[in-house]
Design an enzyme around this catalytic site. Structure first.
Site, PDB file in Angstrom:
ATOM      1  CG  HIS A  86      -1.711  -1.217   1.418  1.00  0.00           C
ATOM      2  ND1 HIS A  86      -1.628  -1.994   2.541  1.00  0.00           N
ATOM      3  CD2 HIS A  86      -2.594  -1.832   0.597  1.00  0.00           C
ATOM      4  CE1 HIS A  86      -2.438  -3.029   2.419  1.00  0.00           C
ATOM      5  NE2 HIS A  86      -3.029  -2.961   1.246  1.00  0.00           N
TER       6      HIS A  86
ATOM      7  CB  CYS B 110     -13.454 -13.958  -3.650  1.00  0.00           C
ATOM      8  SG  CYS B 110     -12.175 -13.628  -2.417  1.00  0.00           S
TER       9      CYS B 110
ATOM     10  CB  CYS C 212     -10.523 -16.579  -4.018  1.00  0.00           C
ATOM     11  SG  CYS C 212      -9.813 -15.100  -4.733  1.00  0.00           S
TER      12      CYS C 212
ATOM     13  CG  HIS D  95      -7.702 -13.382  -1.564  1.00  0.00           C
ATOM     14  ND1 HIS D  95      -8.438 -12.737  -2.514  1.00  0.00           N
ATOM     15  CD2 HIS D  95      -6.965 -12.446  -0.943  1.00  0.00           C
ATOM     16  CE1 HIS D  95      -8.164 -11.450  -2.470  1.00  0.00           C
ATOM     17  NE2 HIS D  95      -7.270 -11.256  -1.531  1.00  0.00           N
TER      18      HIS D  95
ATOM     19  CE  LYS E 238      -1.291  -8.733  -3.909  1.00  0.00           C
ATOM     20  NZ  LYS E 238      -2.715  -8.640  -4.116  1.00  0.00           N
TER      21      LYS E 238
ATOM     22  CE  LYS F 219      -1.034  -7.722   8.712  1.00  0.00           C
ATOM     23  NZ  LYS F 219      -0.142  -6.605   8.969  1.00  0.00           N
TER      24      LYS F 219
END
Ligand code: MSP
Length: 656
Positions: A21, A126, A148, A151, A303, A306
């Protein structure tokens, strides 16, 4: 004055901020600074995406009202960005009232034009990326469940009434637009991917949900909530005054729309280059000029996310690295548009190599010579021999060339190459100093003019390069600027306004301060490894995914079996029950639990439950709760289901 409106994606508040971010934000901030320095009237927007199922669920898990939960995470984003002196002109929140109102207007425009209709949706969804997937797009899990593809989490089966956006109607207009405006999607490779996608089957898009409550209601049909991407993308309009009075409303909106640049990660390019232009066309609004898709920071080859637990902790960056070093690394290490692997080792190498030995060393050696040999006063260029004059001209030309290349590359968002051009000039000035050996010239009185030329040329080069690099190194360039004896803010000096040797001579330099001290690579790496091996408090607070704790952390929680002796409703509360429970202590404990909507108090008496026995007591509705009863949180509404035992256990038995 030319305007420039640029945006970052608005960040999901389902996770705390990490380097991914910060990266987009730092790049956007650098562009904003670059444009402002060159005289553009810039509007730089960033913000947070706060609606959707996942956020509703996370708030339920955290036991907080959703708004309170999102306020906390928005704060953590703001706090994470604040030290980096991000110069955004506004921070949009999709929970802001003006945004909610204008999204409804935006929806209505598309609806009135006939591009939104009601039907039934059945498919896979998702909640993490708020995206619909077909069975062929989904990944198969070990147990046959559909996952997904981004994810690796189970997809939800959605079957409900839904509004649809007539995306299929825009296939040709989109393809025409891509063709006519090659800069609409950048870089080129990504543009081609989008074109092939649109050339394939472009289905209508489900744009409302009845099962999601946390969002913006569909105008005139509040049982439906507007699809979170429709709501989120509209921020680029609403935040500058589209259909509202915010920031001056219409006039402000007219001034800045269309956006000049939407910066997005490649994972969300489709939303920005297919859905977004189609929504805008449907509402009869001009399209943005460029959507630039950047690559991903990988960590350990995957990637950073979290959920995978491989994120680069912003706390570590803050602790060991200067803010400018992080910004420089982001711009220099990753070719903008491609993926890059993040390692602390490469960051340390860039700091010691490019910053300490490059710019930092040039600044300190140049300024120190002015202080030592000329009593801190920058001299006029002296008359030296022809060979030295030639060399000084080579330096001047190298700096001029860097000016041209830096701007050419930055205009194309090739930050890495732009910085390389500046560093080529730094190396040229360094070589000039090393070849001319001013420390030897200083010992010979008849070489005084030559020494003046060397000092004048290197301070002038430093002066120029400091100005040029201000958007990429805002804090350190300001410091060098002041050390050069200049006043004001270097960020406001347009590099195009500089002419060689036009200022500086006769100026007293300021106090010399180290710019980029060398970092002890081994020591820092050892410390970082140790921190990474220890679970962090912030990780434990993460609202999503799993963050591991070690056995010592677990042993801090004292769990005990307990029997409910009495239970009654708390007056004026529909949620709370007040109970007394037996933990085989001298006296029963009083506990409060938010289960009144799901459990009949009478039926609870005699039931064995699990209690967190060492939780700090707290007061709820005037009653002290001396612990907490454990319950599973089930379904979208987080229905509590009390944990218990299949076999009988004595009161007070410890769980371990
Ligand atoms: N909320 C949406 C965007 C809506 S815009 C109308 C969203 N949010 S996000 O928080 O998940 O991601 C925001 C941005 O961070 C995306 O551009 C994403 O690509 C970027 N990054 C997240 N992880 C990243 C890396 N590991 N590396 C680089 N950027 C990454 O998507």
């Amino acid at each position: 004055m030319n305007k420039f409106y640029l945006t970052t994606p608005i960040y999901y508040v389902n996770s705390y901020p990490h380097l991914g971010h910060l990266y987009t934000t730092l790049v956007a901030d650098t562009i904003a600074r670059y444009k402002r320095q060159r005289g553009f009237d810039v509007f730089f927007l960033t913000g947070t995406d706060e609606h959707g199922l996942n956020i509703e669920r996370a708030a339920n898990q955290a036991g907080l009202p959703v708004k309170e939960h999102v306020d906390r995470i928005v704060n953590s984003f703001k706090t994470a960005f604040a030290p980096y002196h991000i110069t955004n002109d506004h921070w949009v929140r999709t929970t802001d009232e003006y945004h909610r109102q204008s999204v409804a207007t935006f929806w209505q425009k598309a609806m009135d034009a006939g591009y939104i209709y009601k039907d039934h949706y059945e498919g896979w969804y998702c909640a993490n990326c708020n995206n619909f997937y077909t069975e062929s797009e989904a990944k198969a899990g070990a147990d046959g469940a559909l996952l997904c593809p981004s994810h690796d989490r189970p997809l939800d089966r959605v079957k409900e009434e839904s509004y649809f956006f007539r995306l299929s109607a825009f296939r040709d207009s989109l393809l025409d637009h891509y063709e006519k405006y090659p800069d609409f999607i950048r870089p080129e490779a990504r543009r081609n991917e989008v074109i092939s996608f649109v050339k394939g089957e472009l289905n209508d898009l489900s744009v409302s949900r009845v099962s999601v409550k946390w969002g913006i209601p569909v105008p005139n049909d509040p049982a439906h909530t507007i699809y979170v991407w429709f709501d989120a993308l509209a921020n680029y309009l609403t935040a500058i005054g589209f259909a509202n009075e915010h920031l001056g409303g219409e006039e402000h909106y007219r001034k800045f729309w269309p956006a000049d640049l939407h910066l997005v990660g490649k994972d969300i390019l489709r939303f920005h280059s297919v859905y977004w232009p189609a929504f805008l066309m449907a509402a009869g609004i001009e399209l943005p000029k460029t959507v630039f898709s950047h690559g991903m920071w990988l960590s350990g080859g995957r990637k950073m996310s979290k959920t995978l637990g491989n994120v680069v902790d912003l706390g570590i960056l803050q602790k060991y690295f200067q803010r400018d070093s992080v910004r420089y690394f982001c711009l220099r290490e990753m070719v903008f548009g491609q993926d890059g692997d993040f390692t602390y080792e490469s960051l340390l190498e860039r700091v010691n190599g490019d910053l300490a030995s490059g710019l930092g060393n040039l600044a300190s050696r140049t300024l120190t010579m002015v202080r030592n040999f000329r009593n801190g006063e920058i001299p006029e260029a002296g008359k030296a021999n022809a060979a030295l004059i030639d060399q000084a001209n080579v330096v001047r030309d190298a700096v001029r060339q860097a000016f041209v290349e830096f701007d050419r590359e930055f205009d194309q968002y090739n930050f890495s190459r732009g910085l390389e051009a500046a560093w080529a000039a730094i190396a040229r000035v360094d070589k000039f100093i090393s070849d001319a050996k001013p420390w030897d010239l200083a010992k010979k009185p008849d070489e005084s003019q030559a020494l003046d030329l060397v000092l004048r040329t290197s301070t002038e080069a430093l002066h120029h390069l400091t100005t040029l690099l201000a958007p990429a190194l805002p804090e350190s360039t300001q410091s060098i600027w002041e050390q050069l004896g200049e006043s004001g803010a270097v960020k406001d000096v347009n590099p195009a306004s500089l002419t060689w040797n036009d200022r500086g001579a006769g100026k007293k330099i300021g106090e010399i301060k180290p710019i980029f001290p060398r970092l002890d690579k081994k020591k820092i790496m050892d410390e970082i490894k140790q921190i990474e091996a220890t679970p962090q408090e912030t990780e434990a607070k993460s609202p999503v995914g799993i963050s591991y704790i070690n056995i010592d952390d677990f042993s801090k929680v004292e769990l005990r079996a307990a029997e409910i002796l009495t239970a009654e409703r708390v007056p004026k509360s529909d949620k709370l029950l007040r109970m007394t429970v037996d933990l085989a202590e001298p006296k029963p404990r009083q506990l409060l639990a938010g289960i009144a909507q799901y459990y009949d108090p009478e039926k609870l008496v005699g039931r064995k439950v699990i209690v967190v026995a060492n939780l700090e007591p707290r007061k709820l509705r005037g009653f002290e709760s001396q612990g907490m009863i454990l319950a599973a949180s089930v379904g979208d509404e987080g229905r509590p289901v009390l944990a218990g035992f299949v076999e009988d256990v004595p009161n007070g038995a410890k769980l371990k």
